[in-house]
Scaffold this motif. Structure first.
Motif, PDB file in Angstrom:
ATOM      1  N   VAL A  89       0.887  -1.216   0.000  1.00  0.00           N
ATOM      2  CA  VAL A  89      -0.014   0.015   0.053  1.00  0.00           C
ATOM      3  C   VAL A  89       1.051   1.114  -0.011  1.00  0.00           C
ATOM      4  CG1 VAL A  89      -2.345  -1.176   1.238  1.00  0.00           C
ATOM      5  CG2 VAL A  89      -0.512   0.019   2.408  1.00  0.00           C
ATOM      6  N   LYS A  90       2.176   1.185   0.082  1.00  0.00           N
ATOM      7  CA  LYS A  90       3.133   2.440   0.216  1.00  0.00           C
ATOM      8  C   LYS A  90       3.942   2.153  -0.896  1.00  0.00           C
ATOM      9  CE  LYS A  90       1.769   3.799   4.363  1.00  0.00           C
ATOM     10  NZ  LYS A  90       1.174   5.118   4.604  1.00  0.00           N
ATOM     11  N   GLN A  91       3.781   1.553  -1.707  1.00  0.00           N
ATOM     12  CA  GLN A  91       4.742   1.309  -3.175  1.00  0.00           C
ATOM     13  C   GLN A  91       4.652   2.361  -3.985  1.00  0.00           C
ATOM     14  OE1 GLN A  91       4.970  -2.603  -4.663  1.00  0.00           O
ATOM     15  NE2 GLN A  91       5.532  -3.572  -2.772  1.00  0.00           N
ATOM     16  N   GLY A  92       5.543   2.836  -4.807  1.00  0.00           N
ATOM     17  CA  GLY A  92       5.081   3.701  -5.790  1.00  0.00           C
ATOM     18  C   GLY A  92       5.358   5.316  -5.292  1.00  0.00           C
ATOM     19  N   LYS A  93       5.977   5.387  -4.224  1.00  0.00           N
ATOM     20  CA  LYS A  93       6.125   6.826  -3.386  1.00  0.00           C
ATOM     21  C   LYS A  93       7.433   7.013  -3.298  1.00  0.00           C
ATOM     22  CE  LYS A  93       1.570   6.282  -1.487  1.00  0.00           C
ATOM     23  NZ  LYS A  93       0.853   6.111  -0.295  1.00  0.00           N
ATOM     24  N   GLY A  94       8.309   6.187  -3.847  1.00  0.00           N
ATOM     25  CA  GLY A  94       9.799   6.145  -3.624  1.00  0.00           C
ATOM     26  C   GLY A  94      10.349   5.979  -2.576  1.00  0.00           C
ATOM     27  N   LEU A 102      19.716   6.282   1.816  1.00  0.00           N
ATOM     28  CA  LEU A 102      20.166   6.498   3.131  1.00  0.00           C
ATOM     29  C   LEU A 102      21.093   5.247   3.719  1.00  0.00           C
ATOM     30  CD1 LEU A 102      16.809   7.575   4.976  1.00  0.00           C
ATOM     31  CD2 LEU A 102      18.666   9.110   4.092  1.00  0.00           C
ATOM     32  N   LEU A 103      21.168   4.349   2.950  1.00  0.00           N
ATOM     33  CA  LEU A 103      22.010   3.013   3.429  1.00  0.00           C
ATOM     34  C   LEU A 103      23.526   3.403   3.905  1.00  0.00           C
ATOM     35  CD1 LEU A 103      21.598   0.058   3.826  1.00  0.00           C
ATOM     36  CD2 LEU A 103      22.353  -0.288   1.541  1.00  0.00           C
ATOM     37  N   SER A 104      24.193   3.930   2.865  1.00  0.00           N
ATOM     38  CA  SER A 104      25.505   4.206   3.224  1.00  0.00           C
ATOM     39  C   SER A 104      25.726   5.032   4.499  1.00  0.00           C
ATOM     40  CB  SER A 104      26.020   4.954   2.228  1.00  0.00           C
ATOM     41  OG  SER A 104      27.167   5.129   2.093  1.00  0.00           O
ATOM     42  N   ARG A 134      20.420   2.462  -9.717  1.00  0.00           N
ATOM     43  CA  ARG A 134      20.049   3.973  -9.257  1.00  0.00           C
ATOM     44  C   ARG A 134      20.633   4.645  -8.094  1.00  0.00           C
ATOM     45  NH1 ARG A 134      13.985   3.304 -10.467  1.00  0.00           N
ATOM     46  NH2 ARG A 134      14.026   3.421 -12.813  1.00  0.00           N
ATOM     47  N   VAL A 135      20.804   3.590  -6.989  1.00  0.00           N
ATOM     48  CA  VAL A 135      21.312   3.939  -5.827  1.00  0.00           C
ATOM     49  C   VAL A 135      22.974   3.488  -5.668  1.00  0.00           C
ATOM     50  CG1 VAL A 135      19.112   4.297  -4.610  1.00  0.00           C
ATOM     51  CG2 VAL A 135      20.284   2.009  -4.465  1.00  0.00           C
ATOM     52  N   CYS A 136      23.498   3.280  -6.796  1.00  0.00           N
ATOM     53  CA  CYS A 136      25.000   3.118  -6.841  1.00  0.00           C
ATOM     54  C   CYS A 136      25.678   1.705  -6.369  1.00  0.00           C
ATOM     55  CB  CYS A 136      25.552   4.230  -6.014  1.00  0.00           C
ATOM     56  SG  CYS A 136      25.601   6.046  -6.316  1.00  0.00           S
ATOM     57  N   PHE A 137      24.727   0.892  -6.497  1.00  0.00           N
ATOM     58  CA  PHE A 137      25.002  -0.475  -6.488  1.00  0.00           C
ATOM     59  C   PHE A 137      25.737  -0.721  -7.894  1.00  0.00           C
ATOM     60  CE2 PHE A 137      22.443  -0.876  -2.739  1.00  0.00           C
ATOM     61  CZ  PHE A 137      23.249  -1.660  -1.722  1.00  0.00           C
ATOM     62  N   LEU A 156      27.597  -2.034  -3.076  1.00  0.00           N
ATOM     63  CA  LEU A 156      27.863  -0.814  -2.762  1.00  0.00           C
ATOM     64  C   LEU A 156      29.015  -0.503  -2.045  1.00  0.00           C
ATOM     65  CD1 LEU A 156      26.498   2.049  -2.831  1.00  0.00           C
ATOM     66  CD2 LEU A 156      25.421   1.633  -0.642  1.00  0.00           C
ATOM     67  N   SER A 157      30.102   0.199  -2.364  1.00  0.00           N
ATOM     68  CA  SER A 157      31.068   0.328  -1.559  1.00  0.00           C
ATOM     69  C   SER A 157      30.900   1.499  -0.859  1.00  0.00           C
ATOM     70  CB  SER A 157      32.392   0.511  -2.473  1.00  0.00           C
ATOM     71  OG  SER A 157      33.669   1.064  -1.661  1.00  0.00           O
ATOM     72  N   LEU A 158      31.319   1.323   0.468  1.00  0.00           N
ATOM     73  CA  LEU A 158      31.137   2.755   1.517  1.00  0.00           C
ATOM     74  C   LEU A 158      32.490   3.228   1.777  1.00  0.00           C
ATOM     75  CD1 LEU A 158      28.928   0.777   4.277  1.00  0.00           C
ATOM     76  CD2 LEU A 158      28.172   2.070   1.948  1.00  0.00           C
ATOM     77  N   LYS A 159      33.282   2.757   1.081  1.00  0.00           N
ATOM     78  CA  LYS A 159      34.900   3.331   1.249  1.00  0.00           C
ATOM     79  C   LYS A 159      34.791   4.943   0.462  1.00  0.00           C
ATOM     80  CE  LYS A 159      36.890  -1.227   0.621  1.00  0.00           C
ATOM     81  NZ  LYS A 159      37.579  -2.073  -0.158  1.00  0.00           N
ATOM     82  N   GLY A 160      35.428   5.858   1.158  1.00  0.00           N
ATOM     83  CA  GLY A 160      35.395   7.020   0.641  1.00  0.00           C
ATOM     84  C   GLY A 160      34.325   7.911   0.249  1.00  0.00           C
TER      85      GLY A 160
END
Length: 161
Positions: A89-94, A102-104, A134-137, A156-160
């Motif tokens: 019910v919350k899909q399609g809203k980004g 926000l993961l990194s 899209r989120v850099c993976f 997804l690299s978190l280095k640097g």
């Protein structure tokens, strides 16, 4: 798509239980992931993460710091992301994109020794592949056979960053 409300990530707590138990997914999505209600019993090395908007859980996933990570990465500082879902019910809203953006920072804050997130995405799950790209993976080029066929291993690299 409408404007996304404020989104944040939180470690799972019992206050999230009721809403997480109510999550539903369409059949075509459920084949690729697990509902939060199936993942709420936390095991050693499994970290339950909730994507929250306006104080309400809208998404859920697990981060693993278990031996299972070695199936996906040789990096001893990597963590494995599994079971990402956004309540139907919350899909399609980004929310998925905002949560993954926000993961990194979240992982750097909560798990400072981690410098890489890895995941497996089914070759048929095109929406998830697009989201992660899209989120850099990035696709590592590694492949793994899963219950529904070939899975692409992404990181997804978190280095640097």
């Amino acid at each position: 798509m409408g404007k996304v409300d404020y989104v944040e990530m939180k470690m799972f707590s019992d206050e999230h239980l009721e809403v997480l138990h109510s999550f539903e997914l369409p059949e075509e999505q459920e084949q690729f992931t697990a509902l939060p209600s199936e993942m709420l019993e936390g095991a050693e090395g499994q970290h339950r993460i909730v994507i929250v908007s306006d104080h309400e859980p809208v998404g859920f996933f697990l981060l693993h710091s278990t031996e299972r990570v070695k199936e996906y990465s040789n990096n001893p500082k990597a963590m494995l992301l599994t079971a990402l879902s956004i309540n139907h019910v919350k899909q399609g809203k980004g929310y998925a994109k905002q949560g993954m953006l926000l993961l990194s920072d979240f992982v750097k804050s909560e798990f400072p020794n981690c410098d890489e997130i890895v995941l497996a995405v089914n070759h048929k799950n095109l929406p998830a592949q697009r989201l992660y790209s899209r989120v850099c993976f990035v696709d590592t080029g590694k492949r793994k056979m899963g219950p529904l066929g070939e899975q692409f291993i992404m990181k997804l690299s978190l280095k640097g960053s």
